[in-house]
Scaffold this active site. Structure first.
Site, short mmCIF file in Angstrom:
data_model
loop_
_atom_site.label_atom_id
_atom_site.label_comp_id
_atom_site.label_asym_id
_atom_site.label_seq_id
_atom_site.Cartn_x
_atom_site.Cartn_y
_atom_site.Cartn_z
N ASP A 41 -25.01 52.14 3.96
CA ASP A 41 -24.94 53.34 3.37
C ASP A 41 -25.54 53.60 2.09
O ASP A 41 -25.36 53.11 1.08
CB ASP A 41 -23.40 53.80 3.10
N HIS B 70 -25.42 65.49 1.25
CA HIS B 70 -24.65 64.70 0.06
C HIS B 70 -23.82 65.60 -0.56
O HIS B 70 -22.25 64.83 -0.94
CB HIS B 70 -25.79 64.27 -0.83
N LYS C 153 -28.70 60.07 2.94
CA LYS C 153 -28.27 61.69 2.88
C LYS C 153 -29.41 62.72 2.00
O LYS C 153 -30.20 61.97 1.45
CB LYS C 153 -27.06 61.43 1.53
N TYR D 138 -30.13 57.26 -4.29
CA TYR D 138 -29.92 56.07 -4.85
C TYR D 138 -31.17 55.23 -5.10
O TYR D 138 -31.31 54.15 -5.63
CB TYR D 138 -29.01 55.06 -3.74
P1 NDP Z 1 -16.41 50.70 -4.64
O1 NDP Z 1 -15.14 51.36 -4.61
O2 NDP Z 1 -17.00 50.23 -3.53
O3 NDP Z 1 -16.32 49.72 -5.89
C1 NDP Z 1 -17.39 48.55 -6.05
C2 NDP Z 1 -17.03 47.93 -7.36
O4 NDP Z 1 -16.13 46.98 -6.82
C3 NDP Z 1 -18.20 47.08 -7.79
O5 NDP Z 1 -17.98 46.98 -9.17
C4 NDP Z 1 -18.02 45.81 -7.05
O6 NDP Z 1 -18.59 44.54 -8.04
C5 NDP Z 1 -16.48 45.58 -7.01
N1 NDP Z 1 -16.16 44.94 -5.91
C6 NDP Z 1 -16.65 44.77 -4.56
N2 NDP Z 1 -15.87 44.07 -3.69
C7 NDP Z 1 -15.04 43.39 -4.71
C8 NDP Z 1 -13.86 42.41 -4.23
N3 NDP Z 1 -13.70 42.07 -2.97
N4 NDP Z 1 -13.24 42.09 -5.18
C9 NDP Z 1 -13.55 42.37 -6.56
N5 NDP Z 1 -14.37 43.46 -6.80
C10 NDP Z 1 -15.24 43.83 -5.85
O7 NDP Z 1 -17.58 51.68 -5.38
P2 NDP Z 1 -18.81 52.78 -5.14
O8 NDP Z 1 -18.53 53.82 -6.07
O9 NDP Z 1 -20.12 51.81 -5.18
O10 NDP Z 1 -18.56 53.17 -3.53
C11 NDP Z 1 -18.87 52.36 -2.36
C12 NDP Z 1 -20.01 53.25 -1.84
O11 NDP Z 1 -19.61 54.48 -1.53
C13 NDP Z 1 -21.48 53.68 -2.79
O12 NDP Z 1 -22.06 52.26 -2.87
C14 NDP Z 1 -21.96 54.71 -2.03
O13 NDP Z 1 -22.66 54.06 -0.83
C15 NDP Z 1 -20.75 55.51 -1.49
N6 NDP Z 1 -20.70 56.68 -2.43
C16 NDP Z 1 -20.77 57.89 -1.88
C17 NDP Z 1 -20.81 59.03 -2.77
C18 NDP Z 1 -21.09 60.07 -2.32
O14 NDP Z 1 -21.14 61.07 -3.10
N7 NDP Z 1 -21.16 60.41 -1.09
C19 NDP Z 1 -20.30 58.66 -4.19
C20 NDP Z 1 -19.80 57.39 -4.71
C21 NDP Z 1 -20.13 56.30 -3.54
P3 NDP Z 1 -19.59 43.69 -7.37
O15 NDP Z 1 -20.85 44.22 -6.91
O16 NDP Z 1 -20.11 42.84 -8.46
O17 NDP Z 1 -18.92 42.70 -6.00
#
Ligand code: NDP
Length: 272
Positions: free
Chosen positions: A46, A109, A76, A51
């Site tokens: 995604d 988006h 998006k 981004y």
């Molecule tokens: P998430 O809820 O996926 O959380 C990501 C965070 O959690 C990072 O800090 C990551 O750190 C940590 N993490 C991931 N896996 C683990 C694990 N197994 N254990 C512990 N920590 C973990 O956040 P996002 O806000 O990034 O949401 C995910 C995706 O959703 C985005 O990347 C995007 O593609 C989408 N999105 C879409 C939006 C929209 O407006 N349409 C808005 C926001 C997000 P690390 O990388 O160090 O593992």
């Protein structure tokens, strides 16, 4: 065994776990992470024009050795590109940056005021051209969906919204389900905040899984698609490994009860 898929309202199959790549930049870092993800079994990525990593994502897909048709890719339409003509141009530019000739899902988006219906007409045209295998929206509340459904020719296949145990949007989920719109949960780990909540930790111990796996499995058991973001290979693997346990009804309810209407991103209800 591959990741289970969900059948969208036009018959396209979408893997229920994908990798979200927001904040994974610059592009060469995104390329590395997407390659890692494809290597450990992800088949759903995604991204979004905003981004700033479409180039790296596309390159990773092209160089991965995984056949293109096995990968489900979303990008998006960004807010500044909304409107009929602008949306058509923005889509073509995304394809050029990706270096691909189609995407699997193209999402609006945000429901930009005064522009969203014209943008949707363009997205419908893109769908008809075959360059997006499915189309949908993101950050649409029930109000925005009602307006769109009263004006569209093609019902969106997906609504991507913030959805996790601390933001359990049951009304929106039920509304989408009734209309054949798949709910895709963004920030399913609440952006990494509150993962150590005592209830989640207790259930993780009980099911012998991690806190992240309990949060993601809860979402998937509700019938939603999840797109956790991670840059670490270990956590990428962990976030995909959700299909060897099942949360029982009482425990699902305990997680539902964690809802605090907590938004880690912006609140789309503010979009008039
Ligand atoms: P998430 O809820 O996926 O959380 C990501 C965070 O959690 C990072 O800090 C990551 O750190 C940590 N993490 C991931 N896996 C683990 C694990 N197994 N254990 C512990 N920590 C973990 O956040 P996002 O806000 O990034 O949401 C995910 C995706 O959703 C985005 O990347 C995007 O593609 C989408 N999105 C879409 C939006 C929209 O407006 N349409 C808005 C926001 C997000 P690390 O990388 O160090 O593992």
């Amino acid at each position: 065994m591959g990741v289970p898929t969900k059948r969208l309202n036009n018959g396209v199959q979408m893997p229920v776990v994908g990798l979200g790549v927001w904040k994974i930049k610059p592009s060469f870092v995104a390329k590395r992470v997407v390659k890692d993800a494809l290597r450990v079994g992800y088949r759903h990525i995604d991204t979004a024009r905003i981004y700033l990593n479409e180039k790296g994502v596309g390159k990773a897909i092209r160089e991965s050795g995984v056949p293109r048709e096995e990968i489900f890719l979303t990008t998006k339409l960004w807010n500044a590109d909304q409107g009929y003509d602008n949306a058509l141009k923005a889509f073509d530019k995304s394809l050029v940056r990706l270096g691909l000739d189609y995407v699997d899902l193209y999402l609006m988006h945000w429901p930009v005021t005064g522009k969203r219906l014209d943008s949707w007409r363009a997205i419908e045209e893109i769908y008809k051209s075959g360059k997006a295998k499915a189309i949908g929206v993101s950050n649409f509340t029930i109000r925005h969906l009602k307006e769109l459904l009263a004006n569209c020719k093609i019902v969106p296949a997906v609504n991507q919204v913030e959805f996790h145990p601390f933001l359990f949007q049951r009304d929106l989920m039920d509304y989408c389900n009734k209309r054949g719109i798949a709910l895709e949960a963004y920030s399913p780990l609440a952006h990494g905040k509150f993962m150590n909540h005592p209830t989640i930790s207790e259930l993780a111990r009980k099911y012998k899984k991690s806190n992240a796996q309990v949060m993601l499995r809860w979402n998937v058991q509700h019938g939603n698609i999840v797109i956790p973001k991670s840059t670490s290979v270990e956590r990428l693997k962990e976030n995909l490994d959700l299909f060897d346990f099942e949360i029982n009804n009482d425990d699902m309810q305990s997680i539902n009860d964690l809802n605090q209407n907590l938004r880690t991103c912006w609140d789309p209800s503010e979009m008039k």
